[in-house]
Write an enzyme that holds these catalytic residues in place. Structure first.
Site, PDB file in Angstrom:
ATOM      1  N   GLY A 108      45.523  71.395  75.304  1.00  0.00           N
ATOM      2  CA  GLY A 108      46.089  69.903  75.905  1.00  0.00           C
ATOM      3  C   GLY A 108      45.293  69.834  76.509  1.00  0.00           C
ATOM      4  O   GLY A 108      45.685  69.089  77.871  1.00  0.00           O
ATOM      5  N   GLN A 160      36.851  68.892  82.043  1.00  0.00           N
ATOM      6  CA  GLN A 160      37.581  68.587  80.897  1.00  0.00           C
ATOM      7  C   GLN A 160      36.697  67.135  81.258  1.00  0.00           C
ATOM      8  O   GLN A 160      36.925  66.390  79.992  1.00  0.00           O
ATOM      9  CB  GLN A 160      39.262  67.837  81.215  1.00  0.00           C
ATOM     10  CG  GLN A 160      39.638  69.344  80.926  1.00  0.00           C
ATOM     11  CD  GLN A 160      41.415  69.211  80.840  1.00  0.00           C
ATOM     12  OE1 GLN A 160      41.550  67.948  80.733  1.00  0.00           O
ATOM     13  NE2 GLN A 160      42.129  70.359  81.325  1.00  0.00           N
ATOM     14  N   LYS A 166      37.214  79.348  81.066  1.00  0.00           N
ATOM     15  CA  LYS A 166      37.861  78.117  79.846  1.00  0.00           C
ATOM     16  C   LYS A 166      36.311  78.687  78.241  1.00  0.00           C
ATOM     17  O   LYS A 166      37.545  79.094  77.565  1.00  0.00           O
ATOM     18  CB  LYS A 166      37.807  77.121  80.005  1.00  0.00           C
ATOM     19  CG  LYS A 166      37.654  76.226  81.011  1.00  0.00           C
ATOM     20  CD  LYS A 166      40.311  76.370  79.895  1.00  0.00           C
ATOM     21  CE  LYS A 166      40.601  75.193  80.719  1.00  0.00           C
ATOM     22  NZ  LYS A 166      40.774  73.832  81.614  1.00  0.00           N
ATOM     23  N   CYS A 226      73.985  81.559  79.125  1.00  0.00           N
ATOM     24  CA  CYS A 226      73.385  80.370  77.968  1.00  0.00           C
ATOM     25  C   CYS A 226      74.160  80.777  76.529  1.00  0.00           C
ATOM     26  O   CYS A 226      74.692  81.774  75.711  1.00  0.00           O
ATOM     27  CB  CYS A 226      72.310  80.429  78.212  1.00  0.00           C
ATOM     28  SG  CYS A 226      71.740  81.733  77.387  1.00  0.00           S
ATOM     29  N   LEU A 230      47.096  77.941  72.755  1.00  0.00           N
ATOM     30  CA  LEU A 230      46.296  78.707  73.804  1.00  0.00           C
ATOM     31  C   LEU A 230      47.226  77.531  74.967  1.00  0.00           C
ATOM     32  O   LEU A 230      47.296  76.672  75.027  1.00  0.00           O
ATOM     33  CB  LEU A 230      45.216  77.694  74.166  1.00  0.00           C
ATOM     34  CG  LEU A 230      43.569  78.471  74.002  1.00  0.00           C
ATOM     35  CD1 LEU A 230      43.659  78.846  72.562  1.00  0.00           C
ATOM     36  CD2 LEU A 230      42.557  78.480  74.432  1.00  0.00           C
ATOM     37  N   MET A 231      48.662  78.934  75.457  1.00  0.00           N
ATOM     38  CA  MET A 231      49.298  78.168  76.049  1.00  0.00           C
ATOM     39  C   MET A 231      49.345  78.632  77.455  1.00  0.00           C
ATOM     40  O   MET A 231      48.822  79.395  77.780  1.00  0.00           O
ATOM     41  CB  MET A 231      51.115  78.453  74.780  1.00  0.00           C
ATOM     42  CG  MET A 231      51.519  77.878  74.280  1.00  0.00           C
ATOM     43  SD  MET A 231      52.024  76.784  74.068  1.00  0.00           S
ATOM     44  CE  MET A 231      52.794  76.721  75.212  1.00  0.00           C
TER      45      MET A 231
END
Length: 484
Positions: A289, A298, A267, A457, A185-186
């Site tokens: 994370g 958390q 969540k 780039c 999960l980003m």
């Protein structure tokens, strides 16, 4: 150039069939990672190492090969060597003198020989003889075994001699593709990027799942850092980037859920959504994370309530990590600058968030939530191959690329400052401004709107991402500079 790749030690203690499978996978991954630099690359293996041989002599390309291998899971370290047929001791001395003689004058040195195979001499015999002769022939100050100024390293394997020039450390772990897959999960911040990296380093193919809470800029930023992680540490395998539109879910939470339970509810909805995606991809584990008590959602009681939303295994590699340690590792792997400048969307903010959610209360709050909203969000999820995220951007906004900069245009070099310093972009008659990728979105609005800007780039990936974002923000004076 010849490299001897030493595999992750935990691979060598596996059963013979498993070890062979893992090493075969590592060899395949090395070919995949380096094939664009040398299509003729040769990779051969034995039980505890692989030999990589390239005929490419361009030093810049060789450095790029070495850099990529240092970031390839499954490699403990690799040696840059010269290979010769094994001769007598005097021949070994001659080879070592050829490569190290100019470094030994007036220096204290040591010889280290590692040997494998059947020989009528020991490694210590080689150390003593070669060391004695080099001292006499090269004007060395002496031999120092504990802290030598120069270390002469050689390996003897059966009837082959390897003179070692350099040792490059890898990141260890198992080869990608040899183990199972995960879905991370980003959010694009410090924690999720480091968690994703740790899974990839261990050898787990890691797909990326982003829950978009309402910001296109945030989605682009997460796409960018996910692509960076994959390109640097996981490009031997193809993975997916999944974007789930979560704006309606956030709205439903804000309207239906008690303020103190909003964060935990969000969540749980994310875990349900990620588990649904994982089921579609036949993935057994999710990755987050989260670290214990870093934020209110958390705490251990809250994490327990959050986990009960799914039967999937939830891996939290950072669970006991300190925030500064996470930031330090993000800096080390190159994601810190992305995280520092990641656009944020804080649509679900509890004034007094609970730190000890109760199961019966959680059930009560979720009964108010219309699950059809979550189902609609999951139906609209986008599945994009990570190597095609840039192509996806061009579907809604046309991004013009130019091969040549014209007088009056300004080229903006958005590479990392280290790359700008190593290889400065100089164009005759053209103004070049250095503006790293992580700063361009905030600084571009201060530039002269009457000028035309070309983003540059190395690969054109970041320049396209940021050009897309700037164009979507209404800056029509942006192009991508792709010199041929």
């Amino acid at each position: 150039m010849k490299l001897i790749v030493k595999v992750f030690p935990e691979i060598t203690i596996k059963s013979r069939p498993v070890r062979k499978r893992f090493i075969r996978q590592l060899g395949k991954n090395i070919r995949n990672v380096l094939k664009d630099l040398d299509p003729e690359l040769a990779v051969d293996g034995v039980w505890d190492n692989l030999e990589v041989v390239t005929r490419v002599e361009d030093e810049k390309v060789q450095r790029e090969m070495i850099e990529r291998l240092t970031c390839t899971p499954g490699i403990t370290h690799f040696l840059q060597v010269e290979e010769y047929p094994l001769g007598d001791f005097d021949d070994i001395v001659a080879k070592c003198k050829h490569h190290f003689g100019h470094l030994l004058a007036g220096k204290h040195f040591a010889v280290r020989c590692k040997r494998g195979g059947h020989h009528d001499f020991t490694s210590m015999d080689v150390d003593r003889y070669v060391g004695s002769q080099l001292r006499q022939q090269c004007g060395a100050a002496g031999i120092e075994l504990k802290k030598p100024e120069v270390l002469v390293r050689i390996e003897i394997r059966d009837q082959r001699l390897y003179v070692i020039h350099n040792q490059h450390n890898g990141i260890g772990g198992y080869p990608l593709g040899a183990l199972e897959q995960t879905l991370v999960l980003m959010s694009g911040g410090f924690d999720s990027t480091v968690a994703a990296y740790q899974m990839m380093r261990r050898g787990l193919m890691t797909h990326f799942c982003f829950f978009n809470l309402g910001g296109r800029a945030h989605e682009l930023g997460v796409m960018e850092v996910a692509h960076y992680l994959w390109k640097k540490y996981g490009s031997s395998q193809r993975v997916l980037f999944i974007s789930v539109p979560f704006e309606e879910v956030v709205g439903e939470i804000l309207n239906k859920v008690d303020n103190s339970y909003m964060g935990v509810t969000l969540k749980r909805m994310m875990l349900r959504g990620a588990a649904h995606m994982a089921d579609r991809l036949q993935i057994d584990a999710l990755v987050t994370g989260e670290a214990i008590s870093q934020v209110s959602s958390q705490t251990l009681p809250n994490l327990s309530i959050i986990d009960s939303a799914t039967d999937k295994l939830v891996l939290r590699p950072l669970l006991a990590s300190h925030k500064q340690d996470i930031i330090d590792q993000a800096t080390e792997i190159g994601t810190a600058d992305f995280a520092k400048h990641m656009p944020e969307y804080c649509g679900v903010i509890s004034v007094n968030p609970t730190t000890h959610a109760k199961r019966h209360r959680m059930e009560h709050e979720e009964k108010q939530f219309d699950m059809a909203v979550l189902e609609r969000a999951l139906e609209r999820a986008k599945f994009i191959s990570i190597d095609h995220v840039i192509d996806e951007l061009g579907k809604d906004i046309e991004i013009e690329e130019v091969a040549e900069a014209l007088p009056g245009q300004i080229v903006i070099d958005i590479r990392h400052p280290d790359a700008q310093e190593d290889e400065p972009l100089v164009l005759e008659g053209i103004e070049v401004q250095a503006m790293p990728f992580y700063a361009i979105n905030s600084k571009f609005k201060h530039l002269d709107p009457t000028r035309q800007y070309l983003l540059y780039c190395d690969k054109g990936v970041m320049s396209r991402l940021h050009a897309h974002h700037l164009l979507s923000e209404g800056h029509a004076n942006v192009r991508v500079y792709r010199p041929t």
